[in-house]
Design a protein around this motif. Sequence first.
Motif, short mmCIF file in Angstrom:
data_model
loop_
_atom_site.label_atom_id
_atom_site.label_comp_id
_atom_site.label_asym_id
_atom_site.label_seq_id
_atom_site.Cartn_x
_atom_site.Cartn_y
_atom_site.Cartn_z
N GLU A 150 47.51 38.85 41.93
CA GLU A 150 47.48 40.31 41.85
C GLU A 150 46.08 40.91 41.91
OE1 GLU A 150 47.04 38.88 37.66
OE2 GLU A 150 48.18 38.29 39.43
N PHE A 151 45.04 40.12 41.65
CA PHE A 151 43.70 40.71 41.68
C PHE A 151 43.29 41.12 43.10
CE2 PHE A 151 39.07 40.86 41.63
CZ PHE A 151 38.85 41.67 40.52
N GLY A 152 43.85 40.45 44.11
CA GLY A 152 43.53 40.83 45.49
C GLY A 152 43.85 42.28 45.80
N PRO A 153 45.10 42.72 45.59
CA PRO A 153 45.41 44.14 45.81
C PRO A 153 44.65 45.08 44.90
CG PRO A 153 47.41 42.84 45.76
CD PRO A 153 46.31 41.93 45.34
N LEU A 154 44.40 44.68 43.65
CA LEU A 154 43.63 45.53 42.75
C LEU A 154 42.22 45.74 43.29
CD1 LEU A 154 44.78 44.03 39.32
CD2 LEU A 154 45.32 46.31 40.20
N ALA A 155 41.59 44.66 43.74
CA ALA A 155 40.27 44.79 44.35
C ALA A 155 40.34 45.58 45.64
CB ALA A 155 39.68 43.40 44.61
N GLY A 156 41.44 45.42 46.38
CA GLY A 156 41.60 46.17 47.62
C GLY A 156 41.65 47.66 47.38
N VAL A 157 42.33 48.09 46.32
CA VAL A 157 42.38 49.51 45.99
C VAL A 157 40.99 50.02 45.65
CG1 VAL A 157 43.27 51.24 44.38
CG2 VAL A 157 44.77 49.42 45.21
N SER A 158 40.24 49.26 44.85
CA SER A 158 38.89 49.68 44.48
C SER A 158 37.98 49.80 45.70
CB SER A 158 38.29 48.68 43.48
OG SER A 158 39.00 48.68 42.26
#
Length: 312
Positions: A150-158
């Motif tokens: 899940e950190f991939g999409p979270l970083a993608g949003v940032s």
Amino acid sequence: MLHLRLIVPTDRTEKIVAMLDRAVGTTHLTVLPGAARRPPGDVVTCDVAREAAHEVLTALRERGLGDEGAITMEDLDLTLSRYAEQADREAPGEPADAVVWESMTEATSEESTLSGTFLAFLTVAVMLAACGVVVDSSILVVGAMVVGPEFGPLAGVSVALVQWRLRLALRSVLALLVGFPVAMLTTFAFSRLMNGIDLFHRSQFEGPRPVTSFIFSPDPLSFVVALLAGIAGVLSLTSQKSGALVGVAISVTTVPAAANTAVALSYDDRDQAFGSAEQLGVNLSGILLAGTLTLLVQKGYWRWRLRRTPGL
């Protein structure tokens, strides 16, 4: 050092080569006239210090090379060259502090795509965490946290917010909005199945769980931990420290909170379900906030550095 391989339209080769020759932090410049066939053009290669890579890539894109030619970049594990050492010394800053924004955007774009693999990893992670919360096992919970993607999409949003990339933002948000509900619904059914075959027991889940009770008991410290994890996660991506990213995955209870919510709903335990869902929201929002602010600080620093960097 980073290695650049360019395909340059023949009529632009002289200007591109001149720009690379005078750019700070570049060396090992090579020109192969007419070597490219599709697209046609000259092949130009050079090595560039990581600290200067963003400025060089920006200059190449501004000259249209991304549309009418090609730009390829890769990391070099080892470069033994006096010229490379000199280029690294001339580039301002330290390699570990450098942010190659194009590489960051590409990496997060790949990691934040809603795909079968992403859904499979997230679902397996949440189901594994469900086993951990029922038997109150820290080993299973930590294992599930490492597996979770899940950190991939979270970083993608940032990254999308900082770079104003609407398509990347929508792709990342879609992965989160679809991924977590699918994983939780599957885990809900999995919990019912495990209870039906007598492998999960309601008494285990609702009894004392000293190891995993924090998952459904959010407090201000939960948000602080999420903020710190968001900062560490973004720094691990920008500096390419993959080991630190594992620590980030272990420190934040996003996957276990989703799992506990699903299991609690399967037992109609609304208190635990609400507490776990709140924990999940706190952690996701904390990571997003910290990640975005960290990238904004880094972006501001690199803009300041760009104004002080001659040669482009």
